[in-house]
Design an enzyme around this catalytic site. Sequence first.
Site, PDB file in Angstrom:
ATOM      1  N   HIS A 129      96.825  77.100 137.349  1.00 58.58           N
ATOM      2  CA  HIS A 129      96.363  76.956 138.694  1.00 58.58           C
ATOM      3  C   HIS A 129      97.262  77.165 139.717  1.00 58.58           C
ATOM      4  O   HIS A 129      97.640  76.892 140.567  1.00 58.58           O
ATOM      5  CB  HIS A 129      97.114  75.126 138.361  1.00 58.58           C
ATOM      6  N   CYS A 260     102.632  68.861 141.423  1.00 55.71           N
ATOM      7  CA  CYS A 260     101.474  68.706 142.121  1.00 55.71           C
ATOM      8  C   CYS A 260     100.386  67.481 142.028  1.00 55.71           C
ATOM      9  O   CYS A 260      99.213  67.674 142.817  1.00 55.71           O
ATOM     10  CB  CYS A 260     100.138  69.630 140.942  1.00 55.71           C
TER      11      CYS A 260
HETATM   12  N1  NVA Z   1      98.784  69.587 134.503  1.00 56.66           N
HETATM   13  C1  NVA Z   1      98.221  68.822 134.888  1.00 56.66           C
HETATM   14  C2  NVA Z   1      97.537  69.466 136.494  1.00 56.66           C
HETATM   15  C3  NVA Z   1      96.721  68.722 137.558  1.00 56.66           C
HETATM   16  C4  NVA Z   1      96.488  68.837 138.830  1.00 56.66           C
HETATM   17  C5  NVA Z   1      96.386  68.737 133.968  1.00 56.66           C
HETATM   18  O1  NVA Z   1      95.916  70.168 133.744  1.00 56.66           O
HETATM   19  O2  NVA Z   1      95.881  67.794 133.777  1.00 56.66           O
HETATM   20  N1   CP Z   2      97.186  68.878 141.541  1.00 54.45           N
HETATM   21  C1   CP Z   2      95.081  68.619 141.779  1.00 54.45           C
HETATM   22  O1   CP Z   2      94.363  70.021 141.499  1.00 54.45           O
HETATM   23  O2   CP Z   2      94.944  66.894 142.096  1.00 54.45           O
HETATM   24  P1   CP Z   2      93.212  67.312 141.405  1.00 54.45           P
HETATM   25  O3   CP Z   2      93.498  66.989 140.224  1.00 54.45           O
HETATM   26  O4   CP Z   2      93.352  65.985 142.068  1.00 54.45           O
HETATM   27  O5   CP Z   2      92.646  68.042 142.484  1.00 54.45           O
END
Ligand code: NVA
Ligand code: CP
Length: 301
Positions: A129, A260
């Site tokens: 990410h 996040c």
């Molecule tokens: N690790 C989480 C981050 C979301 C922003 C996911 O992948 O769902």
């Molecule tokens: N942290 C983040 O990426 O949030 P969303 O899944 O809401 O985009």
Amino acid sequence: MKHLLKMLDLSKEEIIDILNLADQLKYEQKNGIAHRHLEGKTLGMIFQKSSTRTRVSFETGMYQLGGQALFLSNRDLQIGRGEPVQDTARVLSRYLDGIMIRTFEQKEVEDLAEYGSIPIINGLTDFCHPCQVLADLMTIREHKGRLEGLKMCYIGDGNNMANSLIVGGLKVGMDVAIACPDDYQPDAKVLEFTKEYGDKFTMTADVLEAAKDADVLFTDVWASMGQEGEAEKRKLAFAGYQINDEVMAVAHADAMVQHCLPAHREEEITAKVFEAHADEIFDEAENRLHAQKAVLVKVMA
Ligand code: NVA
Ligand code: CP
């Protein structure tokens, strides 16, 4: 910089350059100074997973930069019915000036970049990410005045956030300590990368050991998007992998907390710690906008 596919692709100089531009764009936006670097340009945003922050910050960011953004849900695109990513990339390259994609496999993002001819930005994959971590580094630098020499601690799943924080943190000169259960370690490619950094990187199953003397503490959900079916099993595996008062007590007294979002209170973080650090966490969320605008300008202007 042509694309933003993963933190592993960026040099320290490129990361710092993005953060500096992000600070400048934030200043300009807060002071009503126009910064329409992407006048007339269109960003396509492909979402195969849910999003609040990524969608709204990219869309708003494009408008503030003088361009426009198209929300393209996987449910509506032919890609959702099996049209190859190679063809989608070549078609969308004829209409758009850039693509932001949130999907499962990192390979899909890399394929878009390989087969298309326009900049590709990774808005989250199972592997990483990068947009989030650029915003995180921006927020830490804003609060602490520097990055180099600070200790970052990440507690929880060795997931996309862990993978990107490790790489981003080490590249900008931070010490990075990870606490995760043995069966949920970060990606092997990332662990290979950490070898260059000697004892600046540590990984343990012991939360308090990782959090000791930390300047900034991170955590993330125990079950990521796509892992909903494992939620119960993960609740057992991650019990204790939580940012709470006990963890805060071993970190530096002025340690920051970052998440996040979305957050699951009383799982990876207590409501008490979350609320005590809410200003930092929502600064972090805000900085998605500014950091991503910097990325958009770098790859699309
Ligand atoms: N690790 C989480 C981050 C979301 C922003 C996911 O992948 O769902
Ligand atoms: N942290 C983040 O990426 O949030 P969303 O899944 O809401 O985009």
